[in-house]
Scaffold this motif. Sequence first.
Motif, short mmCIF file in Angstrom:
data_model
loop_
_atom_site.label_atom_id
_atom_site.label_comp_id
_atom_site.label_asym_id
_atom_site.label_seq_id
_atom_site.Cartn_x
_atom_site.Cartn_y
_atom_site.Cartn_z
N ASN A 119 69.10 35.53 -34.71
CA ASN A 119 67.79 35.49 -34.06
C ASN A 119 66.68 35.82 -35.06
OD1 ASN A 119 68.65 34.71 -31.52
ND2 ASN A 119 68.88 36.79 -30.76
N ALA A 120 66.94 36.79 -35.94
CA ALA A 120 65.94 37.14 -36.95
C ALA A 120 65.70 35.97 -37.91
CB ALA A 120 66.38 38.38 -37.73
N TYR A 121 66.78 35.30 -38.30
CA TYR A 121 66.63 34.13 -39.17
C TYR A 121 65.88 33.01 -38.45
CZ TYR A 121 67.77 30.15 -42.14
OH TYR A 121 67.68 29.05 -42.94
N SER A 122 66.25 32.77 -37.20
CA SER A 122 65.62 31.72 -36.41
C SER A 122 64.12 31.94 -36.25
CB SER A 122 66.28 31.64 -35.03
OG SER A 122 65.70 30.66 -34.23
N ALA A 123 63.70 33.20 -36.18
CA ALA A 123 62.29 33.53 -35.96
C ALA A 123 61.41 33.24 -37.17
CB ALA A 123 62.16 35.00 -35.57
N GLN A 124 62.03 32.89 -38.30
CA GLN A 124 61.24 32.65 -39.52
C GLN A 124 60.46 31.33 -39.47
OE1 GLN A 124 63.68 33.05 -43.04
NE2 GLN A 124 64.63 34.93 -42.29
N GLY A 125 60.87 30.40 -38.59
CA GLY A 125 60.15 29.13 -38.51
C GLY A 125 60.93 28.08 -37.78
N PRO A 126 60.31 26.92 -37.49
CA PRO A 126 60.97 25.87 -36.72
C PRO A 126 62.22 25.31 -37.39
CG PRO A 126 58.63 25.37 -37.05
CD PRO A 126 58.93 26.62 -37.81
N GLU A 127 62.18 25.14 -38.72
CA GLU A 127 63.35 24.60 -39.40
C GLU A 127 64.50 25.60 -39.38
OE1 GLU A 127 66.03 22.22 -41.59
OE2 GLU A 127 64.44 21.88 -40.13
N GLN A 128 64.19 26.88 -39.57
CA GLN A 128 65.24 27.90 -39.47
C GLN A 128 65.82 27.95 -38.05
OE1 GLN A 128 62.35 28.26 -41.00
NE2 GLN A 128 62.56 29.42 -42.91
N ALA A 129 64.94 27.79 -37.06
CA ALA A 129 65.40 27.77 -35.67
C ALA A 129 66.33 26.60 -35.42
CB ALA A 129 64.20 27.72 -34.72
N ARG A 130 66.02 25.44 -35.98
CA ARG A 130 66.89 24.28 -35.82
C ARG A 130 68.25 24.52 -36.48
NH1 ARG A 130 69.05 20.23 -38.34
NH2 ARG A 130 68.19 20.82 -40.37
N GLN A 131 68.22 25.05 -37.70
CA GLN A 131 69.47 25.29 -38.42
C GLN A 131 70.38 26.27 -37.68
OE1 GLN A 131 68.36 26.67 -42.32
NE2 GLN A 131 67.29 24.78 -42.86
N ALA A 132 69.79 27.29 -37.08
CA ALA A 132 70.58 28.36 -36.46
C ALA A 132 70.92 28.10 -35.00
CB ALA A 132 69.81 29.68 -36.57
N ALA A 133 70.36 27.03 -34.42
CA ALA A 133 70.45 26.85 -32.96
C ALA A 133 71.89 26.82 -32.47
CB ALA A 133 69.72 25.57 -32.56
N SER A 134 72.76 26.05 -33.12
CA SER A 134 74.14 25.93 -32.63
C SER A 134 74.91 27.23 -32.83
CB SER A 134 74.86 24.78 -33.33
OG SER A 134 74.38 23.55 -32.83
N ALA A 135 74.66 27.91 -33.95
CA ALA A 135 75.34 29.19 -34.18
C ALA A 135 74.92 30.21 -33.12
CB ALA A 135 75.02 29.71 -35.58
N ILE A 136 73.63 30.22 -32.78
CA ILE A 136 73.15 31.15 -31.74
C ILE A 136 73.77 30.79 -30.40
CG2 ILE A 136 71.11 31.85 -30.42
CD1 ILE A 136 69.50 31.60 -33.03
N PHE A 137 73.81 29.50 -30.09
CA PHE A 137 74.43 29.05 -28.84
C PHE A 137 75.87 29.55 -28.74
CE2 PHE A 137 77.03 26.09 -26.44
CZ PHE A 137 76.30 25.87 -25.28
N GLY A 138 76.63 29.38 -29.83
CA GLY A 138 78.03 29.80 -29.81
C GLY A 138 78.19 31.29 -29.66
N VAL A 139 77.35 32.07 -30.36
CA VAL A 139 77.44 33.52 -30.27
C VAL A 139 77.05 34.01 -28.87
CG1 VAL A 139 76.44 35.69 -31.09
CG2 VAL A 139 77.16 33.96 -32.73
N GLU A 140 75.97 33.46 -28.31
CA GLU A 140 75.54 33.86 -26.97
C GLU A 140 76.63 33.55 -25.94
OE1 GLU A 140 73.08 35.58 -26.09
OE2 GLU A 140 71.26 35.15 -27.21
N ASN A 141 77.24 32.37 -26.07
CA ASN A 141 78.29 31.98 -25.14
C ASN A 141 79.49 32.91 -25.26
OD1 ASN A 141 79.14 29.82 -23.18
ND2 ASN A 141 80.79 29.61 -24.67
N SER A 142 79.89 33.20 -26.51
CA SER A 142 81.03 34.10 -26.73
C SER A 142 80.73 35.50 -26.23
CB SER A 142 81.38 34.15 -28.22
OG SER A 142 81.82 32.90 -28.67
#
Length: 662
Positions: free
Chosen positions: A264-287
Motif C-alpha cells: 500500500n505504501a508503494y502504491s501510494a507513490q503514484g499511478p504507475e506504482q499503483a498499477r504495478q502493485a495492484a495484483s499483488a495487493i489484490f492477492g494479499v487482501e484476498n489471502s
Amino acid sequence: MWTFDNPPTKLLQEKYHFTPTQEWLDHVRLSSVRLNDGGSGSFVSPHGLVLTNHHVARGQLQKNSTREHDYIRDGFFAATSDQEMKSPDLEVNVLVSMEDVTARVNDAVKAAATPEAQFAARRAAIAAIERESLAATGLRSDVVTLYQGGEYWLYRYKKYTDVRLVFAPEQQIAFFGGDPDNFTYPRYDLDMALFRVYENGKPIDSKNYLKWNPKGSADGDLVFVSGHPGNTERNDTLAELEELRDVAEPMTLLLLRARRATLNAYSAQGPEQARQAASAIFGVENSLKANIGRYQGLLDKNVMEKKQKEEQDFRAKVMANPEWKAAYGGAWDAIAAAEKQLDTRAKERFFHGTDSQLTGLATQIVQYVAETKKPDGERLPGYHEAQLDSLRLRLFSPAPIYPAMEIARITGALEVDQSQLPASDPFLKIVLAGRTPAQAAAALVNGSKLADPALRRKLIEGGQAAVDACDDPMIVLARQLDPMRRELIKWIEDNVQSVEQRAGEQLGKARFAVYGKTAYPDATFTLRLSYGQVKGYPMNGTQAPPKTTMFGLYDRAASFNFDGPFYLPTRWAENRAKLDLSTPLNFVTTNDIIGGNSGSPVIDRDGAIVGLVFDGNIESLVGDFVYDGAANRTVAVHTAAMTEALQKLYGAGSIVSELLGK
C-alpha cells in the motif's frame, strides 16, 4: 469434493434421483481444466474457448499490461482471432486419465525400517512412476496423495502452454464492491474471463466442452461444480489443527498484514506504482481475509469441539479392535510429537524470507542446477523430471519485474524478519551483511540482471558451472543461503514429514477400515466433483436470496453514491438502459468449494454450464476444516448475466454466437 473415480452415486440417487453415467462423468472431466495460476476453468466451445474468473486471469492481464495499456482496469476484448493476446506463462491442464498406484508405492516402502528410510523410498517410487509415465505417454504425470496416504493415484494431464486471452471485463465490474464485499453475499460481480487454447499455432478442437445454458439455473435446482479445490485440512488430527491455531496462522497473518502495508505504501507513490502493485495487493487482501476466517474458525470452540469429538470417536473405534490398534493406534501420538518438533523451528520457517520475485527466481535457479544432477528419486519436490517443463515455463517467463517494487518488498520483508529474529540469526547476518534492510534491498536489486529471462535461461542451460561463476548479487545470495535452506528442509523431512507421512498412511488405512470409502479425501488441487442445489440461507436475521439481479447492482452502487469500491465503470453507468435489469447476476448454491475452485463451472443435470464459481460467503471460510451445508455457500456468476453483458455492453456478439453454437 469427490474424486471422479469414486463419485457419490448412491447419495445422488437417494437425495436427487439422479445417477451420473460414466459417459456424463467422462464428459465433465474432459471439459474441465486446471490453470497453473491457481484456479479452474472449463471448455465452453468446440474451438478451445475456456471460461474462468477475471481474478484467475488477473495475473496474465497484469503481466501483459503496461503504463499505456492497463488491461486490468480497462478490460480486454479480441474482436478477431489475430487480436487474441498470448499469455506469458499460463499452463492449462486437462485430466486425461487416472490410475491407482497405491500398491506400487506401498511395496516400495515395505522394506524400509525407519520413517526416514520410508520417506526416501516413497519419494523415489513416486518419482519413478511419474518419470515412466511421462516417457511412455508424453503427458504431464503427477502422483497424487489421497486420504492422507491411504491411496496414491497417478493423474495424467494433457498440457497446453499456448493460451491466449479473448475477453475480460473491467476490474471494477469483475470485483464490484471490492474488499468490503469479498467473501460476502449478496454479490453483484461479473467475475469472468475467456481464454482460447492453441496447439501448433491453431485453436484446439475441444471435442469435450460444456454447452452453454443462457437461462442458467433456478432456485432448488440440482447443480454440480467440477474444479480443483486447493487444500483442506478436514482430516487433520487435533494436534495439527492446534499447531495451525497457535503457531502457523498467527505468523501467517503477521506476514500478510506487513506485506499489505508495504504494498500500500508503494502504491501510494503514484499511478504507475499503483498499477504495478495492484495484483499483488489484490492477492494479499484476498489471502488476509481468507486466513482471518480460517483463524476465527480455529478459535471457535464449537468447531474445535466438533473436531475433537470426531477424533475421539474415530480413535475409540480403532482402539477397540486389537488388530487395528496394533497397526494404527500409535499414529495420533506420533503426529502430535512431530507437530511439537515443528514448532521449535517456526520462526525460521516464517521469517527467513524476502517476498521477492527476483530472490525466488535465484533460489530456483541455484536449486535447479544442483537437483537435476541427482538421480530423479533423490531430488527436492518440484525438480523431478516430470515437473521440469512446467518449472521452466515459469522460470523463463517474459513477464515484467518492477525493480522499485522489488526493493520495497524486500525492504519490508527484512524489516519484519529483523523484528522477529535475534540479530545473531544466520539468515539476517548473510542477507544484511551489516546493512539496513533498505540498503541490502537496493544493493541486491540494483546490482542484478536476473529480471532478464535470457540470463535466467543462460544460467539454467550453463548448469552448475555457470551458476557457480555468476556474480549477480541475487545468485550470490541464493548460493550463500542454500546450505541453510537445505539443512532446514532435511530437518523437516526427517523429524516431521517422514513421521507424519507414515502416521498419515496409517490413519488413511484406519479410516477405510472403520468407515469404508464413504467419504471424500482432503483437497489437493486435483479435479473434484461437488453436488448441491441453488439455495438461499438465513443471514443477519433475514434470508439471503438464491440470486441477485442487475437491478441490485445499480441499487447497491447508488446506495454508496457510486463511490469507492461501489462506483460503476463508464460502460455500465452510461448504458443501463440497454440492459434487462431483471437478469440474474449472481447466485448461491450449497456446493462444497475452497480456494482453487475459482473459475469452476456450475453444471446442471444435462452437463450444460449454468454458472461460474467465483467466491464463497463469509460463513464458508471455516470450510478448510468443516463443511456446514446450512450456511456454507458457493457464490457464482449466472450464465444469463454473462450472455446479457457480452451481447449488449461489450459488443461481443461473436463470442455469444460461439457459446450458443450458432
